[in-house]
Design a protein around this motif. Structure first.
Motif, short mmCIF file in Angstrom:
data_model
loop_
_atom_site.label_atom_id
_atom_site.label_comp_id
_atom_site.label_asym_id
_atom_site.label_seq_id
_atom_site.Cartn_x
_atom_site.Cartn_y
_atom_site.Cartn_z
N GLY A 94 -6.65 -3.17 -5.09
CA GLY A 94 -5.57 -2.03 -3.98
C GLY A 94 -5.68 -1.18 -5.32
O GLY A 94 -5.80 -0.45 -6.57
N ARG A 95 -4.70 -0.17 -5.28
CA ARG A 95 -4.01 1.19 -6.13
C ARG A 95 -3.48 0.44 -7.72
O ARG A 95 -3.93 1.32 -7.64
CB ARG A 95 -3.36 2.19 -4.70
CG ARG A 95 -2.13 2.80 -5.59
CD ARG A 95 -3.51 3.75 -6.82
NE ARG A 95 -3.06 5.18 -7.27
CZ ARG A 95 -2.01 5.04 -7.91
NH1 ARG A 95 -2.33 3.91 -9.36
NH2 ARG A 95 -1.80 6.13 -9.05
N TRP A 96 -2.72 -0.30 -7.31
CA TRP A 96 -1.92 -0.61 -8.48
C TRP A 96 -2.48 -2.61 -8.80
O TRP A 96 -1.75 -3.38 -9.76
CB TRP A 96 -0.74 -0.99 -8.12
CG TRP A 96 -0.26 0.62 -8.04
CD1 TRP A 96 0.13 0.77 -6.46
CD2 TRP A 96 -0.09 1.34 -9.17
NE1 TRP A 96 0.72 2.54 -6.71
CE2 TRP A 96 0.71 2.72 -8.15
CE3 TRP A 96 0.08 1.43 -10.04
CZ2 TRP A 96 0.85 3.75 -8.71
CZ3 TRP A 96 -0.38 3.16 -11.02
CH2 TRP A 96 0.45 3.78 -10.28
N GLY A 97 -3.64 -2.87 -7.61
CA GLY A 97 -4.97 -3.84 -8.46
C GLY A 97 -3.25 -5.53 -8.17
O GLY A 97 -3.70 -7.11 -8.48
N LEU A 190 -6.59 9.24 -2.41
CA LEU A 190 -6.19 8.07 -3.23
C LEU A 190 -5.26 6.94 -1.70
O LEU A 190 -5.74 5.70 -1.39
CB LEU A 190 -4.70 7.63 -3.95
CG LEU A 190 -5.34 8.45 -5.10
CD1 LEU A 190 -4.29 8.49 -6.19
CD2 LEU A 190 -5.42 6.77 -6.29
N ASP A 191 -4.74 7.72 -0.98
CA ASP A 191 -4.62 7.42 0.48
C ASP A 191 -6.02 7.04 1.29
O ASP A 191 -5.75 6.26 2.45
CB ASP A 191 -3.17 8.32 1.15
CG ASP A 191 -2.60 9.16 0.02
OD1 ASP A 191 -1.83 8.53 -0.40
OD2 ASP A 191 -1.80 9.80 1.13
N LYS A 192 -6.87 7.92 0.84
CA LYS A 192 -7.82 7.07 1.87
C LYS A 192 -8.16 5.49 1.81
O LYS A 192 -8.97 4.79 1.98
CB LYS A 192 -9.54 7.71 2.03
CG LYS A 192 -9.09 9.48 1.94
CD LYS A 192 -10.12 9.56 2.44
CE LYS A 192 -9.52 11.24 2.90
NZ LYS A 192 -11.43 12.42 2.52
N ARG A 193 -8.36 5.01 0.73
CA ARG A 193 -8.62 3.43 0.05
C ARG A 193 -7.85 2.68 0.74
O ARG A 193 -6.20 3.13 0.79
CB ARG A 193 -7.87 3.84 -1.51
CG ARG A 193 -9.52 4.52 -2.08
CD ARG A 193 -9.61 4.95 -4.00
NE ARG A 193 -11.29 4.57 -4.45
CZ ARG A 193 -11.59 5.48 -3.30
NH1 ARG A 193 -11.41 6.50 -2.88
NH2 ARG A 193 -13.12 5.73 -4.24
N ALA A 194 -8.04 1.73 0.79
CA ALA A 194 -7.67 0.40 1.94
C ALA A 194 -7.41 -0.60 0.90
O ALA A 194 -6.97 -0.27 0.32
CB ALA A 194 -9.18 -0.58 2.50
N GLU A 195 -6.18 -1.30 1.40
CA GLU A 195 -5.36 -2.58 0.44
C GLU A 195 -5.29 -3.81 1.38
O GLU A 195 -4.13 -4.05 1.96
CB GLU A 195 -3.91 -1.63 0.63
CG GLU A 195 -2.94 -0.02 -0.13
CD GLU A 195 -3.81 -0.71 -1.10
OE1 GLU A 195 -2.04 -1.85 -2.19
OE2 GLU A 195 -4.43 -0.33 -2.53
N PRO A 196 -6.62 -3.83 1.68
CA PRO A 196 -6.51 -5.67 2.55
C PRO A 196 -5.99 -6.41 1.81
O PRO A 196 -5.81 -6.88 0.06
CB PRO A 196 -7.57 -5.75 2.32
CG PRO A 196 -8.44 -4.83 0.99
CD PRO A 196 -7.50 -3.82 0.82
N SER A 318 -17.13 -2.59 3.75
CA SER A 318 -15.63 -2.03 3.44
C SER A 318 -15.18 -2.94 4.33
O SER A 318 -14.75 -3.58 5.70
CB SER A 318 -15.78 -0.31 3.83
OG SER A 318 -16.41 0.17 4.75
N VAL A 319 -13.27 -3.04 3.62
CA VAL A 319 -12.16 -4.10 5.15
C VAL A 319 -11.08 -2.43 5.23
O VAL A 319 -10.35 -2.05 4.21
CB VAL A 319 -11.76 -4.47 3.90
CG1 VAL A 319 -10.23 -5.06 4.71
CG2 VAL A 319 -12.52 -5.89 3.69
#
Length: 320
Positions: A94-97, A190-196, A318-319
């Motif tokens: 995730g963005r911040w792990g 950054l907003d395009k990256r998933a946060e599963p 990808s998720v």
């Protein structure tokens, strides 16, 4: 050295690079060791030693870390999978792990989804080692760091140029006049990256060692592939073989193949020459080479087999 030994990289002969990536001076990440075993690897440092430079359609590498040492949040353009050779590891993303995490133990395998930042930490009590497979021949062309990683690195003297080369200001390095620092990822990207979440990732991206041992009792377990336990087409396929699922017959493959023992000792024959593979060793078998592999001693025996496929090593797994 016999010809067969040119196919094998021994665990005890692995040469680490401690300056491979941008977080090499960042506290908490400054003790990690990076290994490029087959292929060009993904290092940002000219100090990286490449054991077998052949381009085979995918890259084999490894990361070794003492307890509580972590690898910072990053992403790749192509597939990245890990299996644990030694120790106990926490993978987070995730963005911040903090979007999700999973703990892996020896023999477990993780096909990390693309399009998310990921990091990992040795949470065991001894030096740990994870083995890696990255899709494509040009795995070095697609590493993206979370913005905070680049900022933290600069605070500790390491600057990554937009040319993908690290410059150590503590050693007096300066960026060439025509090279700018690597820009931080934009908010839009950054907003395009998933946060599963962990619940999103665990069922389709993680396979446990003891499950694979049970599944491979009579035939190889196809771990990663189009119709595998973890369905994906990353440009290679991964099988898990144990004592009762491997054929002793001499055979060939149309694709480049890599054998990576997890447990036990394996007698390997390639083009009539014999040797023994041990846990942590990596063996390259070129397409068309006649070979056989069998356990050489009683007891637990298992290995991962990676074979190139015709699938493009692109944005798979990808998720969203």
């Amino acid at each position: 050295m016999s010809n067969i030994e040119n196919h094998i990289v021994r665990y005890g002969d692995l040469k680490p690079c401690k300056t491979a990536f941008i977080d090499a001076h960042t506290p908490g990440s400054d003790q990690k060791e990076n290994f490029t075993i087959i292929g060009g690897g993904v290092s940002e440092s000219p100090d990286q030693h490449v054991h077998i430079a052949d381009q085979i359609g995918f890259n084999i590498g490894a990361a070794g870390q003492p307890p509580r040492c972590r690898n910072s949040l990053h992403d790749h353009n192509t597939a990245e999978i890990f299996f644990v050779l030694k120790g106990k590891w926490r993978f987070f993303w995730g963005r911040w792990g903090d979007a999700g995490e999973v703990t892996l133990e020896e023999g477990d395998i993780f096909n990390i989804p693309t399009g998310i930042f990921r990091g990992f930490e040795n949470i065991g009590t001894d030096y740990g080692m994870i083995m890696a497979v990255l899709g494509g021949d040009d795995a070095g062309g697609g590493v993206h760091w979370a913005p905070q990683v680049i900022k933290d690195a600069a605070d500790h003297g390491l600057v990554l140029g937009e040319n993908g080369v690290l410059y150590d200001t503590k050693k007096g390095d300066v960026l060439p006049h025509n090279v700018n620092p690597m820009p931080l990822m934009s908010d839009e990207d950054l907003d395009k990256r998933a946060e599963p979440t962990t619940a999103d990732v665990l069922p389709n991206h993680v396979a446990r060692y003891w499950d694979l041992m049970a599944l491979s009792d009579n035939q190889p377990a196809t771990v990663i592939g189009a119709d595998a336990i973890l369905r994906d087409r990353p440009g290679f396929e991964v099988d898990f073989l144990s004592r009762n699922s491997i054929s002793p017959d001499v055979h060939t493959h149309d694709q480049n193949t890599v054998l990576m023992p997890v447990r036990g000792h394996w007698k390997i024959s390639i083009q009539g020459e014999e040797s023994v593979l041990n846990p942590g060793d990596t063996c390259l078998i070129k397409a068309g080479e006649a070979h056989s592999v069998t356990p050489s001693m009683t007891g637990e025996a298992s290995l991962y087999r990676i074979r190139a496929t015709d699938d493009p090593a692109g944005l798979t797994g990808s998720v969203h």
